[in-house]
Design an enzyme around this catalytic site. Structure first.
Site, short mmCIF file in Angstrom:
data_model
loop_
_atom_site.label_atom_id
_atom_site.label_comp_id
_atom_site.label_asym_id
_atom_site.label_seq_id
_atom_site.Cartn_x
_atom_site.Cartn_y
_atom_site.Cartn_z
N CYS A 1 25.57 66.10 36.51
CA CYS A 1 26.14 66.65 35.28
C CYS A 1 25.45 66.11 34.03
O CYS A 1 25.59 66.68 32.94
CB CYS A 1 27.64 66.37 35.20
SG CYS A 1 28.56 67.16 36.52
N HIS B 1 29.60 67.43 27.65
CA HIS B 1 29.64 68.01 28.99
C HIS B 1 31.06 68.50 29.25
O HIS B 1 32.04 67.82 28.91
CB HIS B 1 29.24 66.97 30.03
CG HIS B 1 29.50 67.41 31.43
ND1 HIS B 1 29.09 68.63 31.92
CD2 HIS B 1 30.17 66.80 32.45
CE1 HIS B 1 29.47 68.74 33.18
NE2 HIS B 1 30.14 67.66 33.52
N ASN C 1 33.46 73.54 35.07
CA ASN C 1 32.37 72.56 35.00
C ASN C 1 31.11 73.19 35.60
O ASN C 1 31.02 73.38 36.81
CB ASN C 1 32.78 71.30 35.78
CG ASN C 1 31.74 70.21 35.73
OD1 ASN C 1 30.61 70.43 35.31
ND2 ASN C 1 32.13 69.02 36.17
N1 ACO Z 1 46.15 71.79 42.89
C1 ACO Z 1 47.28 71.15 43.16
N2 ACO Z 1 47.35 69.86 43.50
C2 ACO Z 1 46.18 69.18 43.58
C3 ACO Z 1 44.96 69.80 43.31
C4 ACO Z 1 44.96 71.16 42.96
N3 ACO Z 1 43.83 71.84 42.68
N4 ACO Z 1 43.99 68.87 43.45
C5 ACO Z 1 44.57 67.72 43.78
N5 ACO Z 1 45.91 67.92 43.87
C6 ACO Z 1 46.94 66.95 44.22
C7 ACO Z 1 46.41 65.79 45.03
O1 ACO Z 1 46.34 66.16 46.40
C8 ACO Z 1 47.45 64.75 44.77
O2 ACO Z 1 48.58 65.02 45.59
P1 ACO Z 1 49.41 63.81 46.27
O3 ACO Z 1 49.93 63.01 45.09
O4 ACO Z 1 50.44 64.54 47.03
O5 ACO Z 1 48.41 63.06 47.08
C9 ACO Z 1 47.86 65.01 43.33
O6 ACO Z 1 47.44 66.35 43.04
C10 ACO Z 1 47.20 64.06 42.34
O7 ACO Z 1 45.81 64.01 42.67
P2 ACO Z 1 44.79 63.24 41.77
O8 ACO Z 1 43.41 63.45 42.27
O9 ACO Z 1 45.26 61.83 41.62
O10 ACO Z 1 45.01 64.03 40.41
P3 ACO Z 1 44.52 63.68 38.97
O11 ACO Z 1 45.62 63.67 38.04
O12 ACO Z 1 43.58 62.51 38.98
O13 ACO Z 1 43.66 64.99 38.62
C11 ACO Z 1 41.34 65.58 38.55
C12 ACO Z 1 42.55 65.33 39.42
C13 ACO Z 1 41.65 66.80 37.69
C14 ACO Z 1 40.13 65.85 39.39
C15 ACO Z 1 41.13 64.37 37.65
O14 ACO Z 1 41.08 63.20 38.41
C16 ACO Z 1 39.88 64.47 36.86
O15 ACO Z 1 39.76 65.25 35.95
N6 ACO Z 1 38.91 63.62 37.13
C17 ACO Z 1 37.66 63.63 36.44
C18 ACO Z 1 36.64 64.09 37.37
C19 ACO Z 1 35.96 65.32 36.95
O16 ACO Z 1 36.23 65.97 35.98
N7 ACO Z 1 35.00 65.63 37.77
C20 ACO Z 1 34.18 66.75 37.57
C21 ACO Z 1 32.84 66.46 38.11
S1 ACO Z 1 32.19 65.00 37.46
C22 ACO Z 1 31.83 65.28 35.95
O17 ACO Z 1 31.41 66.32 35.62
C23 ACO Z 1 32.09 64.18 35.03
#
Ligand code: ACO
Length: 340
Positions: free
Chosen positions: A130, A267, A297
């Protein structure tokens, strides 16, 4: 005396000022097909509300079967050249950032070169996930400063849909496909504060964190392409702290303050990360370019796509100061400051 072959570099004409690079044209390309959160919820255990609340993503573009990174990249490059008022013959080289190349080799940049009908100069890919566009911009800027080239196409292009595990709701909802491009051109500057140029670029990497965001395949490891695997929370944690630090680094290197920035073009991974950076810079939301809601993304393509959109709708204006930042797999992260 040994014979020495002619250097392949383009000579820089002696000029009274310093040679710097400036962004001279913007282009972008998106696949036609729009996939909404509700579309994904039809086959994944997810919902529009969950995706919107956690990421700000409403929809994403997904490439058609057979549509390649090089197709999107070539379309974006054509747009950037037209915007700059240049023909393909002006291009000294192509630097293309992608994590979804057409093939293992040759570089996707070479395919773009052929699609544009260019038969001279260099063409190579950059792999910084990214952060790829920031890395590509830094390399192209350094080549122009050194005199190795005067006009470079800098492209970010991705078909992320080809490396997603469409059964993994934790990653499948986050990404989209697209390409963005800028034309970077040599300009003779005299050091004036308001002169259009890339002011500085700042690159970082820390391979100790490779396992929190990776593709679990590749020619060396598995002989397969593999799929994106991510520890979202860990990536989020690193993103906020590392991006805040690199933004400070970029401003300090130029003796600038937060209030000097006209536009943050980040980004586009997640609206919460973007909002956190905008707040840190004291920028109102209307000074932050956001496309993640419609593009999701697009990895290396997200910054040049956002630049293209804000340029095309008239938000970006000559003389303004643009701050770009990104973090991605590697981990890699970086920032760039440019005066338009
Ligand atoms: N729909 C519904 N539930 C979901 C989904 C979905 N699409 N994805 C995950 N969950 C669930 C998980 O299974 C988990 O359930 P559980 O509590 O029963 O185990 C719950 O939601 C929480 O999961 P987390 O991964 O802890 O959720 P979080 O609040 O951290 O959000 C996310 C996830 C959106 C990916 C967040 O961590 C984030 O934005 N991280 C940054 C990473 C990013 O943006 N990466 C992109 C690529 S890297 C880059 O470009 C920088």
């Amino acid at each position: 005396m040994d014979s020495i072959s002619e250097p392949s570099v383009v000579p820089v004409v002696a000029a009274p000022g310093l040679v710097r690079s400036r962004i001279a044209g913007f282009g972008g390309a998106l696949p036609d097909r729009i996939v909404t959160n509700d579309d994904l919820a039809a086959s994944l255990d997810t919902s529009h509300e969950w995706i919107m609340e956690r990421t700000g993503i409403r929809e994403r573009r997904i490439a058609a079967p057979g549509e390649l990174s090089s197709d999107l990249a070539a379309a974006a490059a054509r747009g950037a050249l037209a915007d700059a008022g240049l023909g393909a013959e002006a291009v000294d080289g192509i630097v293309l950032a992608t994590s979804t190349p057409d093939r293992t080799y040759p570089a996707t940049a070479v395919a773009v070169q052929a699609k544009l009908g260019i038969t001279r100069g260099f063409a190579f890919d950059i792999a910084a996930v990214c952060t790829g566009f920031i890395y590509a911009l830094a390399v192209a800027d350094a080549m122009i400063r050194s005199g190795a080239a005067r006009t470079i196409l800098v492209i970010g292009a991705e078909v992320n849909s080809r490396i997603l595990d469409w059964t993994d709701r934790g990653t499948a909802v986050l990404f989209g496909d697209g390409a963005g491009a800028v034309v970077l051109r040599a300009v003779d500057t005299h050091g004036g504060a308001g002169e259009a140029r890339v002011l500085s670029t700042h690159l970082h990497a820390d391979g100790r964190h490779a396992d929190i965001l990776l593709v679990d395949g590749g020619p060396g490891l598995t002989g397969t392409v593999g799929h994106v695997r991510m520890q979202g929370r860990e990536v989020f944690r690193h993103a906020v702290s590392k991006l805040a630090a690199v933004v400070d680094e970029a401003l300090a290197a130029n003796g600038l303050r937060q209030g000097d920035v006209d536009w943050l073009v980040p980004h586009q991974a997640n609206l919460r990360i973007i909002d956190a950076l905008g707040r840190k810079l004291g920028l109102p939301p209307e000074r932050v370019v956001v496309t993640v809601d419609r593009h999701a993304n697009t990895s290396a393509a997200s910054i040049p796509l956002a630049l293209w959109e804000a340029h095309t709708d008239g938000r970006l204006k000559p003389g303004q100061l643009v701050l770009m930042e990104a973090i991605g797999g590697g981990l890699t992260w970086g920032a760039a400051l440019a005066r338009l």
